[in-house]
Design a protein around this motif. Structure first.
Motif, PDB file in Angstrom:
ATOM      1  N   SER A 164       4.133  45.275 -56.511  1.00 41.58           N
ATOM      2  CA  SER A 164       4.690  46.167 -55.495  1.00 41.58           C
ATOM      3  C   SER A 164       4.350  47.627 -55.805  1.00 41.58           C
ATOM      4  N   GLU A 165       4.493  47.993 -57.074  1.00 47.03           N
ATOM      5  CA  GLU A 165       4.185  49.370 -57.458  1.00 47.03           C
ATOM      6  C   GLU A 165       2.721  49.697 -57.181  1.00 47.03           C
ATOM      7  N   TRP A 166       1.859  48.697 -57.443  1.00 44.72           N
ATOM      8  CA  TRP A 166       0.439  48.936 -57.159  1.00 44.72           C
ATOM      9  C   TRP A 166       0.163  49.013 -55.657  1.00 44.72           C
ATOM     10  N   MET A 167       0.881  48.192 -54.872  1.00 45.58           N
ATOM     11  CA  MET A 167       0.713  48.270 -53.415  1.00 45.58           C
ATOM     12  C   MET A 167       0.982  49.692 -52.936  1.00 45.58           C
ATOM     13  N   LEU A 168       2.075  50.287 -53.435  1.00 51.97           N
ATOM     14  CA  LEU A 168       2.429  51.645 -53.014  1.00 51.97           C
ATOM     15  C   LEU A 168       1.341  52.641 -53.413  1.00 51.97           C
TER      16      LEU A 168
END
Lengths: 95, 258
Positions: free
Chosen positions: B148-152
């Motif tokens: 999720s952090e990488w998606m952002l």
């Protein structure tokens, strides 16, 4: 990979039975959140830690190695600062 | 002589466990392909860690499948001596790594599901599956957080990372429906409380995925046409190549050990 987008972070881990966080290394990450995750993935893979701190390396002010004579040598001759001249009564146990 | 493939007696429970084991093995293998190739050392470690979590899940599930089947198969035979048509993993998970954004989108779609799935499976009436779920849930929760952090950061990062993340979403979206599909063999297990109905997880999955994708300034496709087949052994052309890599040693030198 040192780039402006991934600055350096210092990692401190508190181990299972340790009281204080100890410095254990550094890593590159884009921000604090990613630094924390990278620290988890790099430094706690073998169950080393229960708590992690990450600090931007740029926030650390370090002593100058060339000044180590002035900074540290004056303490070397003051052996009376080591508390080794006292007899500790046995009843005290571990101090 | 190359080692021949094994035969598997796919009772509903054996099939059910093998499907989840294959999910974990194939995605874990895909992540292992990044080892030494990730964009930075820190992420190299993160991807390998996730791969090892999945490999651990696969092993526990294969061991259980072998026990339930009660024949001569074991975890190694399931992994190394089944042909591509005998693999039961989701099509999503065998898709090639592509660039880093594609790997992360694949991980994000799956982890958002796996996190919910394993949490629900902790209530399985099958105590072995419930125990595996309790362990896997913590791992999946972290995989979801990390992806999720990488998606952002990919979506809301540079123009280049945004385009790559959006392209990966568009390309992989049609593989997400398979996660929520149920066939007759699973329906009986759901009724018995051994399995959970994945369709129940879809609203929450969609909320999680939608909110992260929106926050990342990306968009989900509107198409709801979905690929199917992995659960029945009908795979994309990519799985055979993956298996030729994964199985080479045992196929060429049957029974060899380190």
């Amino acid at each position: 990979m040192a780039t402006p987008n991934t600055p350096l972070w210092e990692v401190f881990i508190r181990s299972r039975n340790g009281l204080a966080h100890k410095h254990c290394g550094s890593l590159h990450a884009s921000d604090a959140t990613m630094a924390l995750q990278a620290a988890r993935d790099i430094f706690t893979r073998r169950g080393e830690g229960l708590s992690i701190w990450v600090v931007p390396s740029s926030a650390i002010t370090a002593s100058d190695p060339s000044e180590k004579g002035m900074m540290f040598e004056p303490a070397e001759s003051k052996i009376y600062r080591h508390p080794t001249f006292y007899d500790v009564p046995e009843e005290v146990g571990h101090m | 002589m190359a080692a021949p493939s094994i035969k598997v007696s796919e009772t509903p429970l054996v099939l059910y466990v093998l499907r989840r084991a294959d999910d974990a093995l194939i995605l874990g293998h895909r992540l292992s392909e990044w080892c030494g190739h990730a964009p930075m050392l820190e992420e190299d470690m993160a991807l390998a860690n996730m791969g090892l979590d999945l490999l651990g899940q696969a092993r526990e599930l294969y061991v259980y499948a072998a026990k339930v089947e009660g024949g001569g198969n074991d975890e190694d035979k399931f992994a190394y001596l089944r042909d591509v048509r005998q693999y039961r993993n989701l099509l999503l998970l065998e898709q090639p790594n592509g660039d880093f954004a594609r790997t992360m989108v694949r991980q994000f779609f799956y982890s958002a599901f796996a996190d919910l799935y394993w949490r629900a499976m902790m209530k399985s009436t099958d105590t072995t599956l419930a125990a595996i779920a309790a362990k896997s849930e913590k791992e999946s929760a972290y995989h979801l957080r990390h992806s999720s952090e990488w998606m952002l950061r990919l979506g809301d990062g540079t123009d280049e990372s945004h385009v790559r993340a959006q392209t990966a979403i568009d390309d992989l979206w049609s593989f997400t429906g398979e996660m929520f599909a149920v066939d007759d063999s699973e329906r009986g297990l759901i009724d018995a409380g051994i399995a959970i109905d994945p369709a129940d997880l879809k609203p929450q999955w969609l909320r999680t995925v939608s909110s992260i994708v929106a926050e990342a300034t990306l968009a989900l496709p509107t198409s709801d046409w979905m690929q199917q087949g992995g659960r029945f052994g009908r795979h994309s052309e990519h799985l055979g190549h993956l298996l030729s890599d994964l199985q080479y040693l045992q196929r060429a030198f049957p029974g060899t050990t380190w």
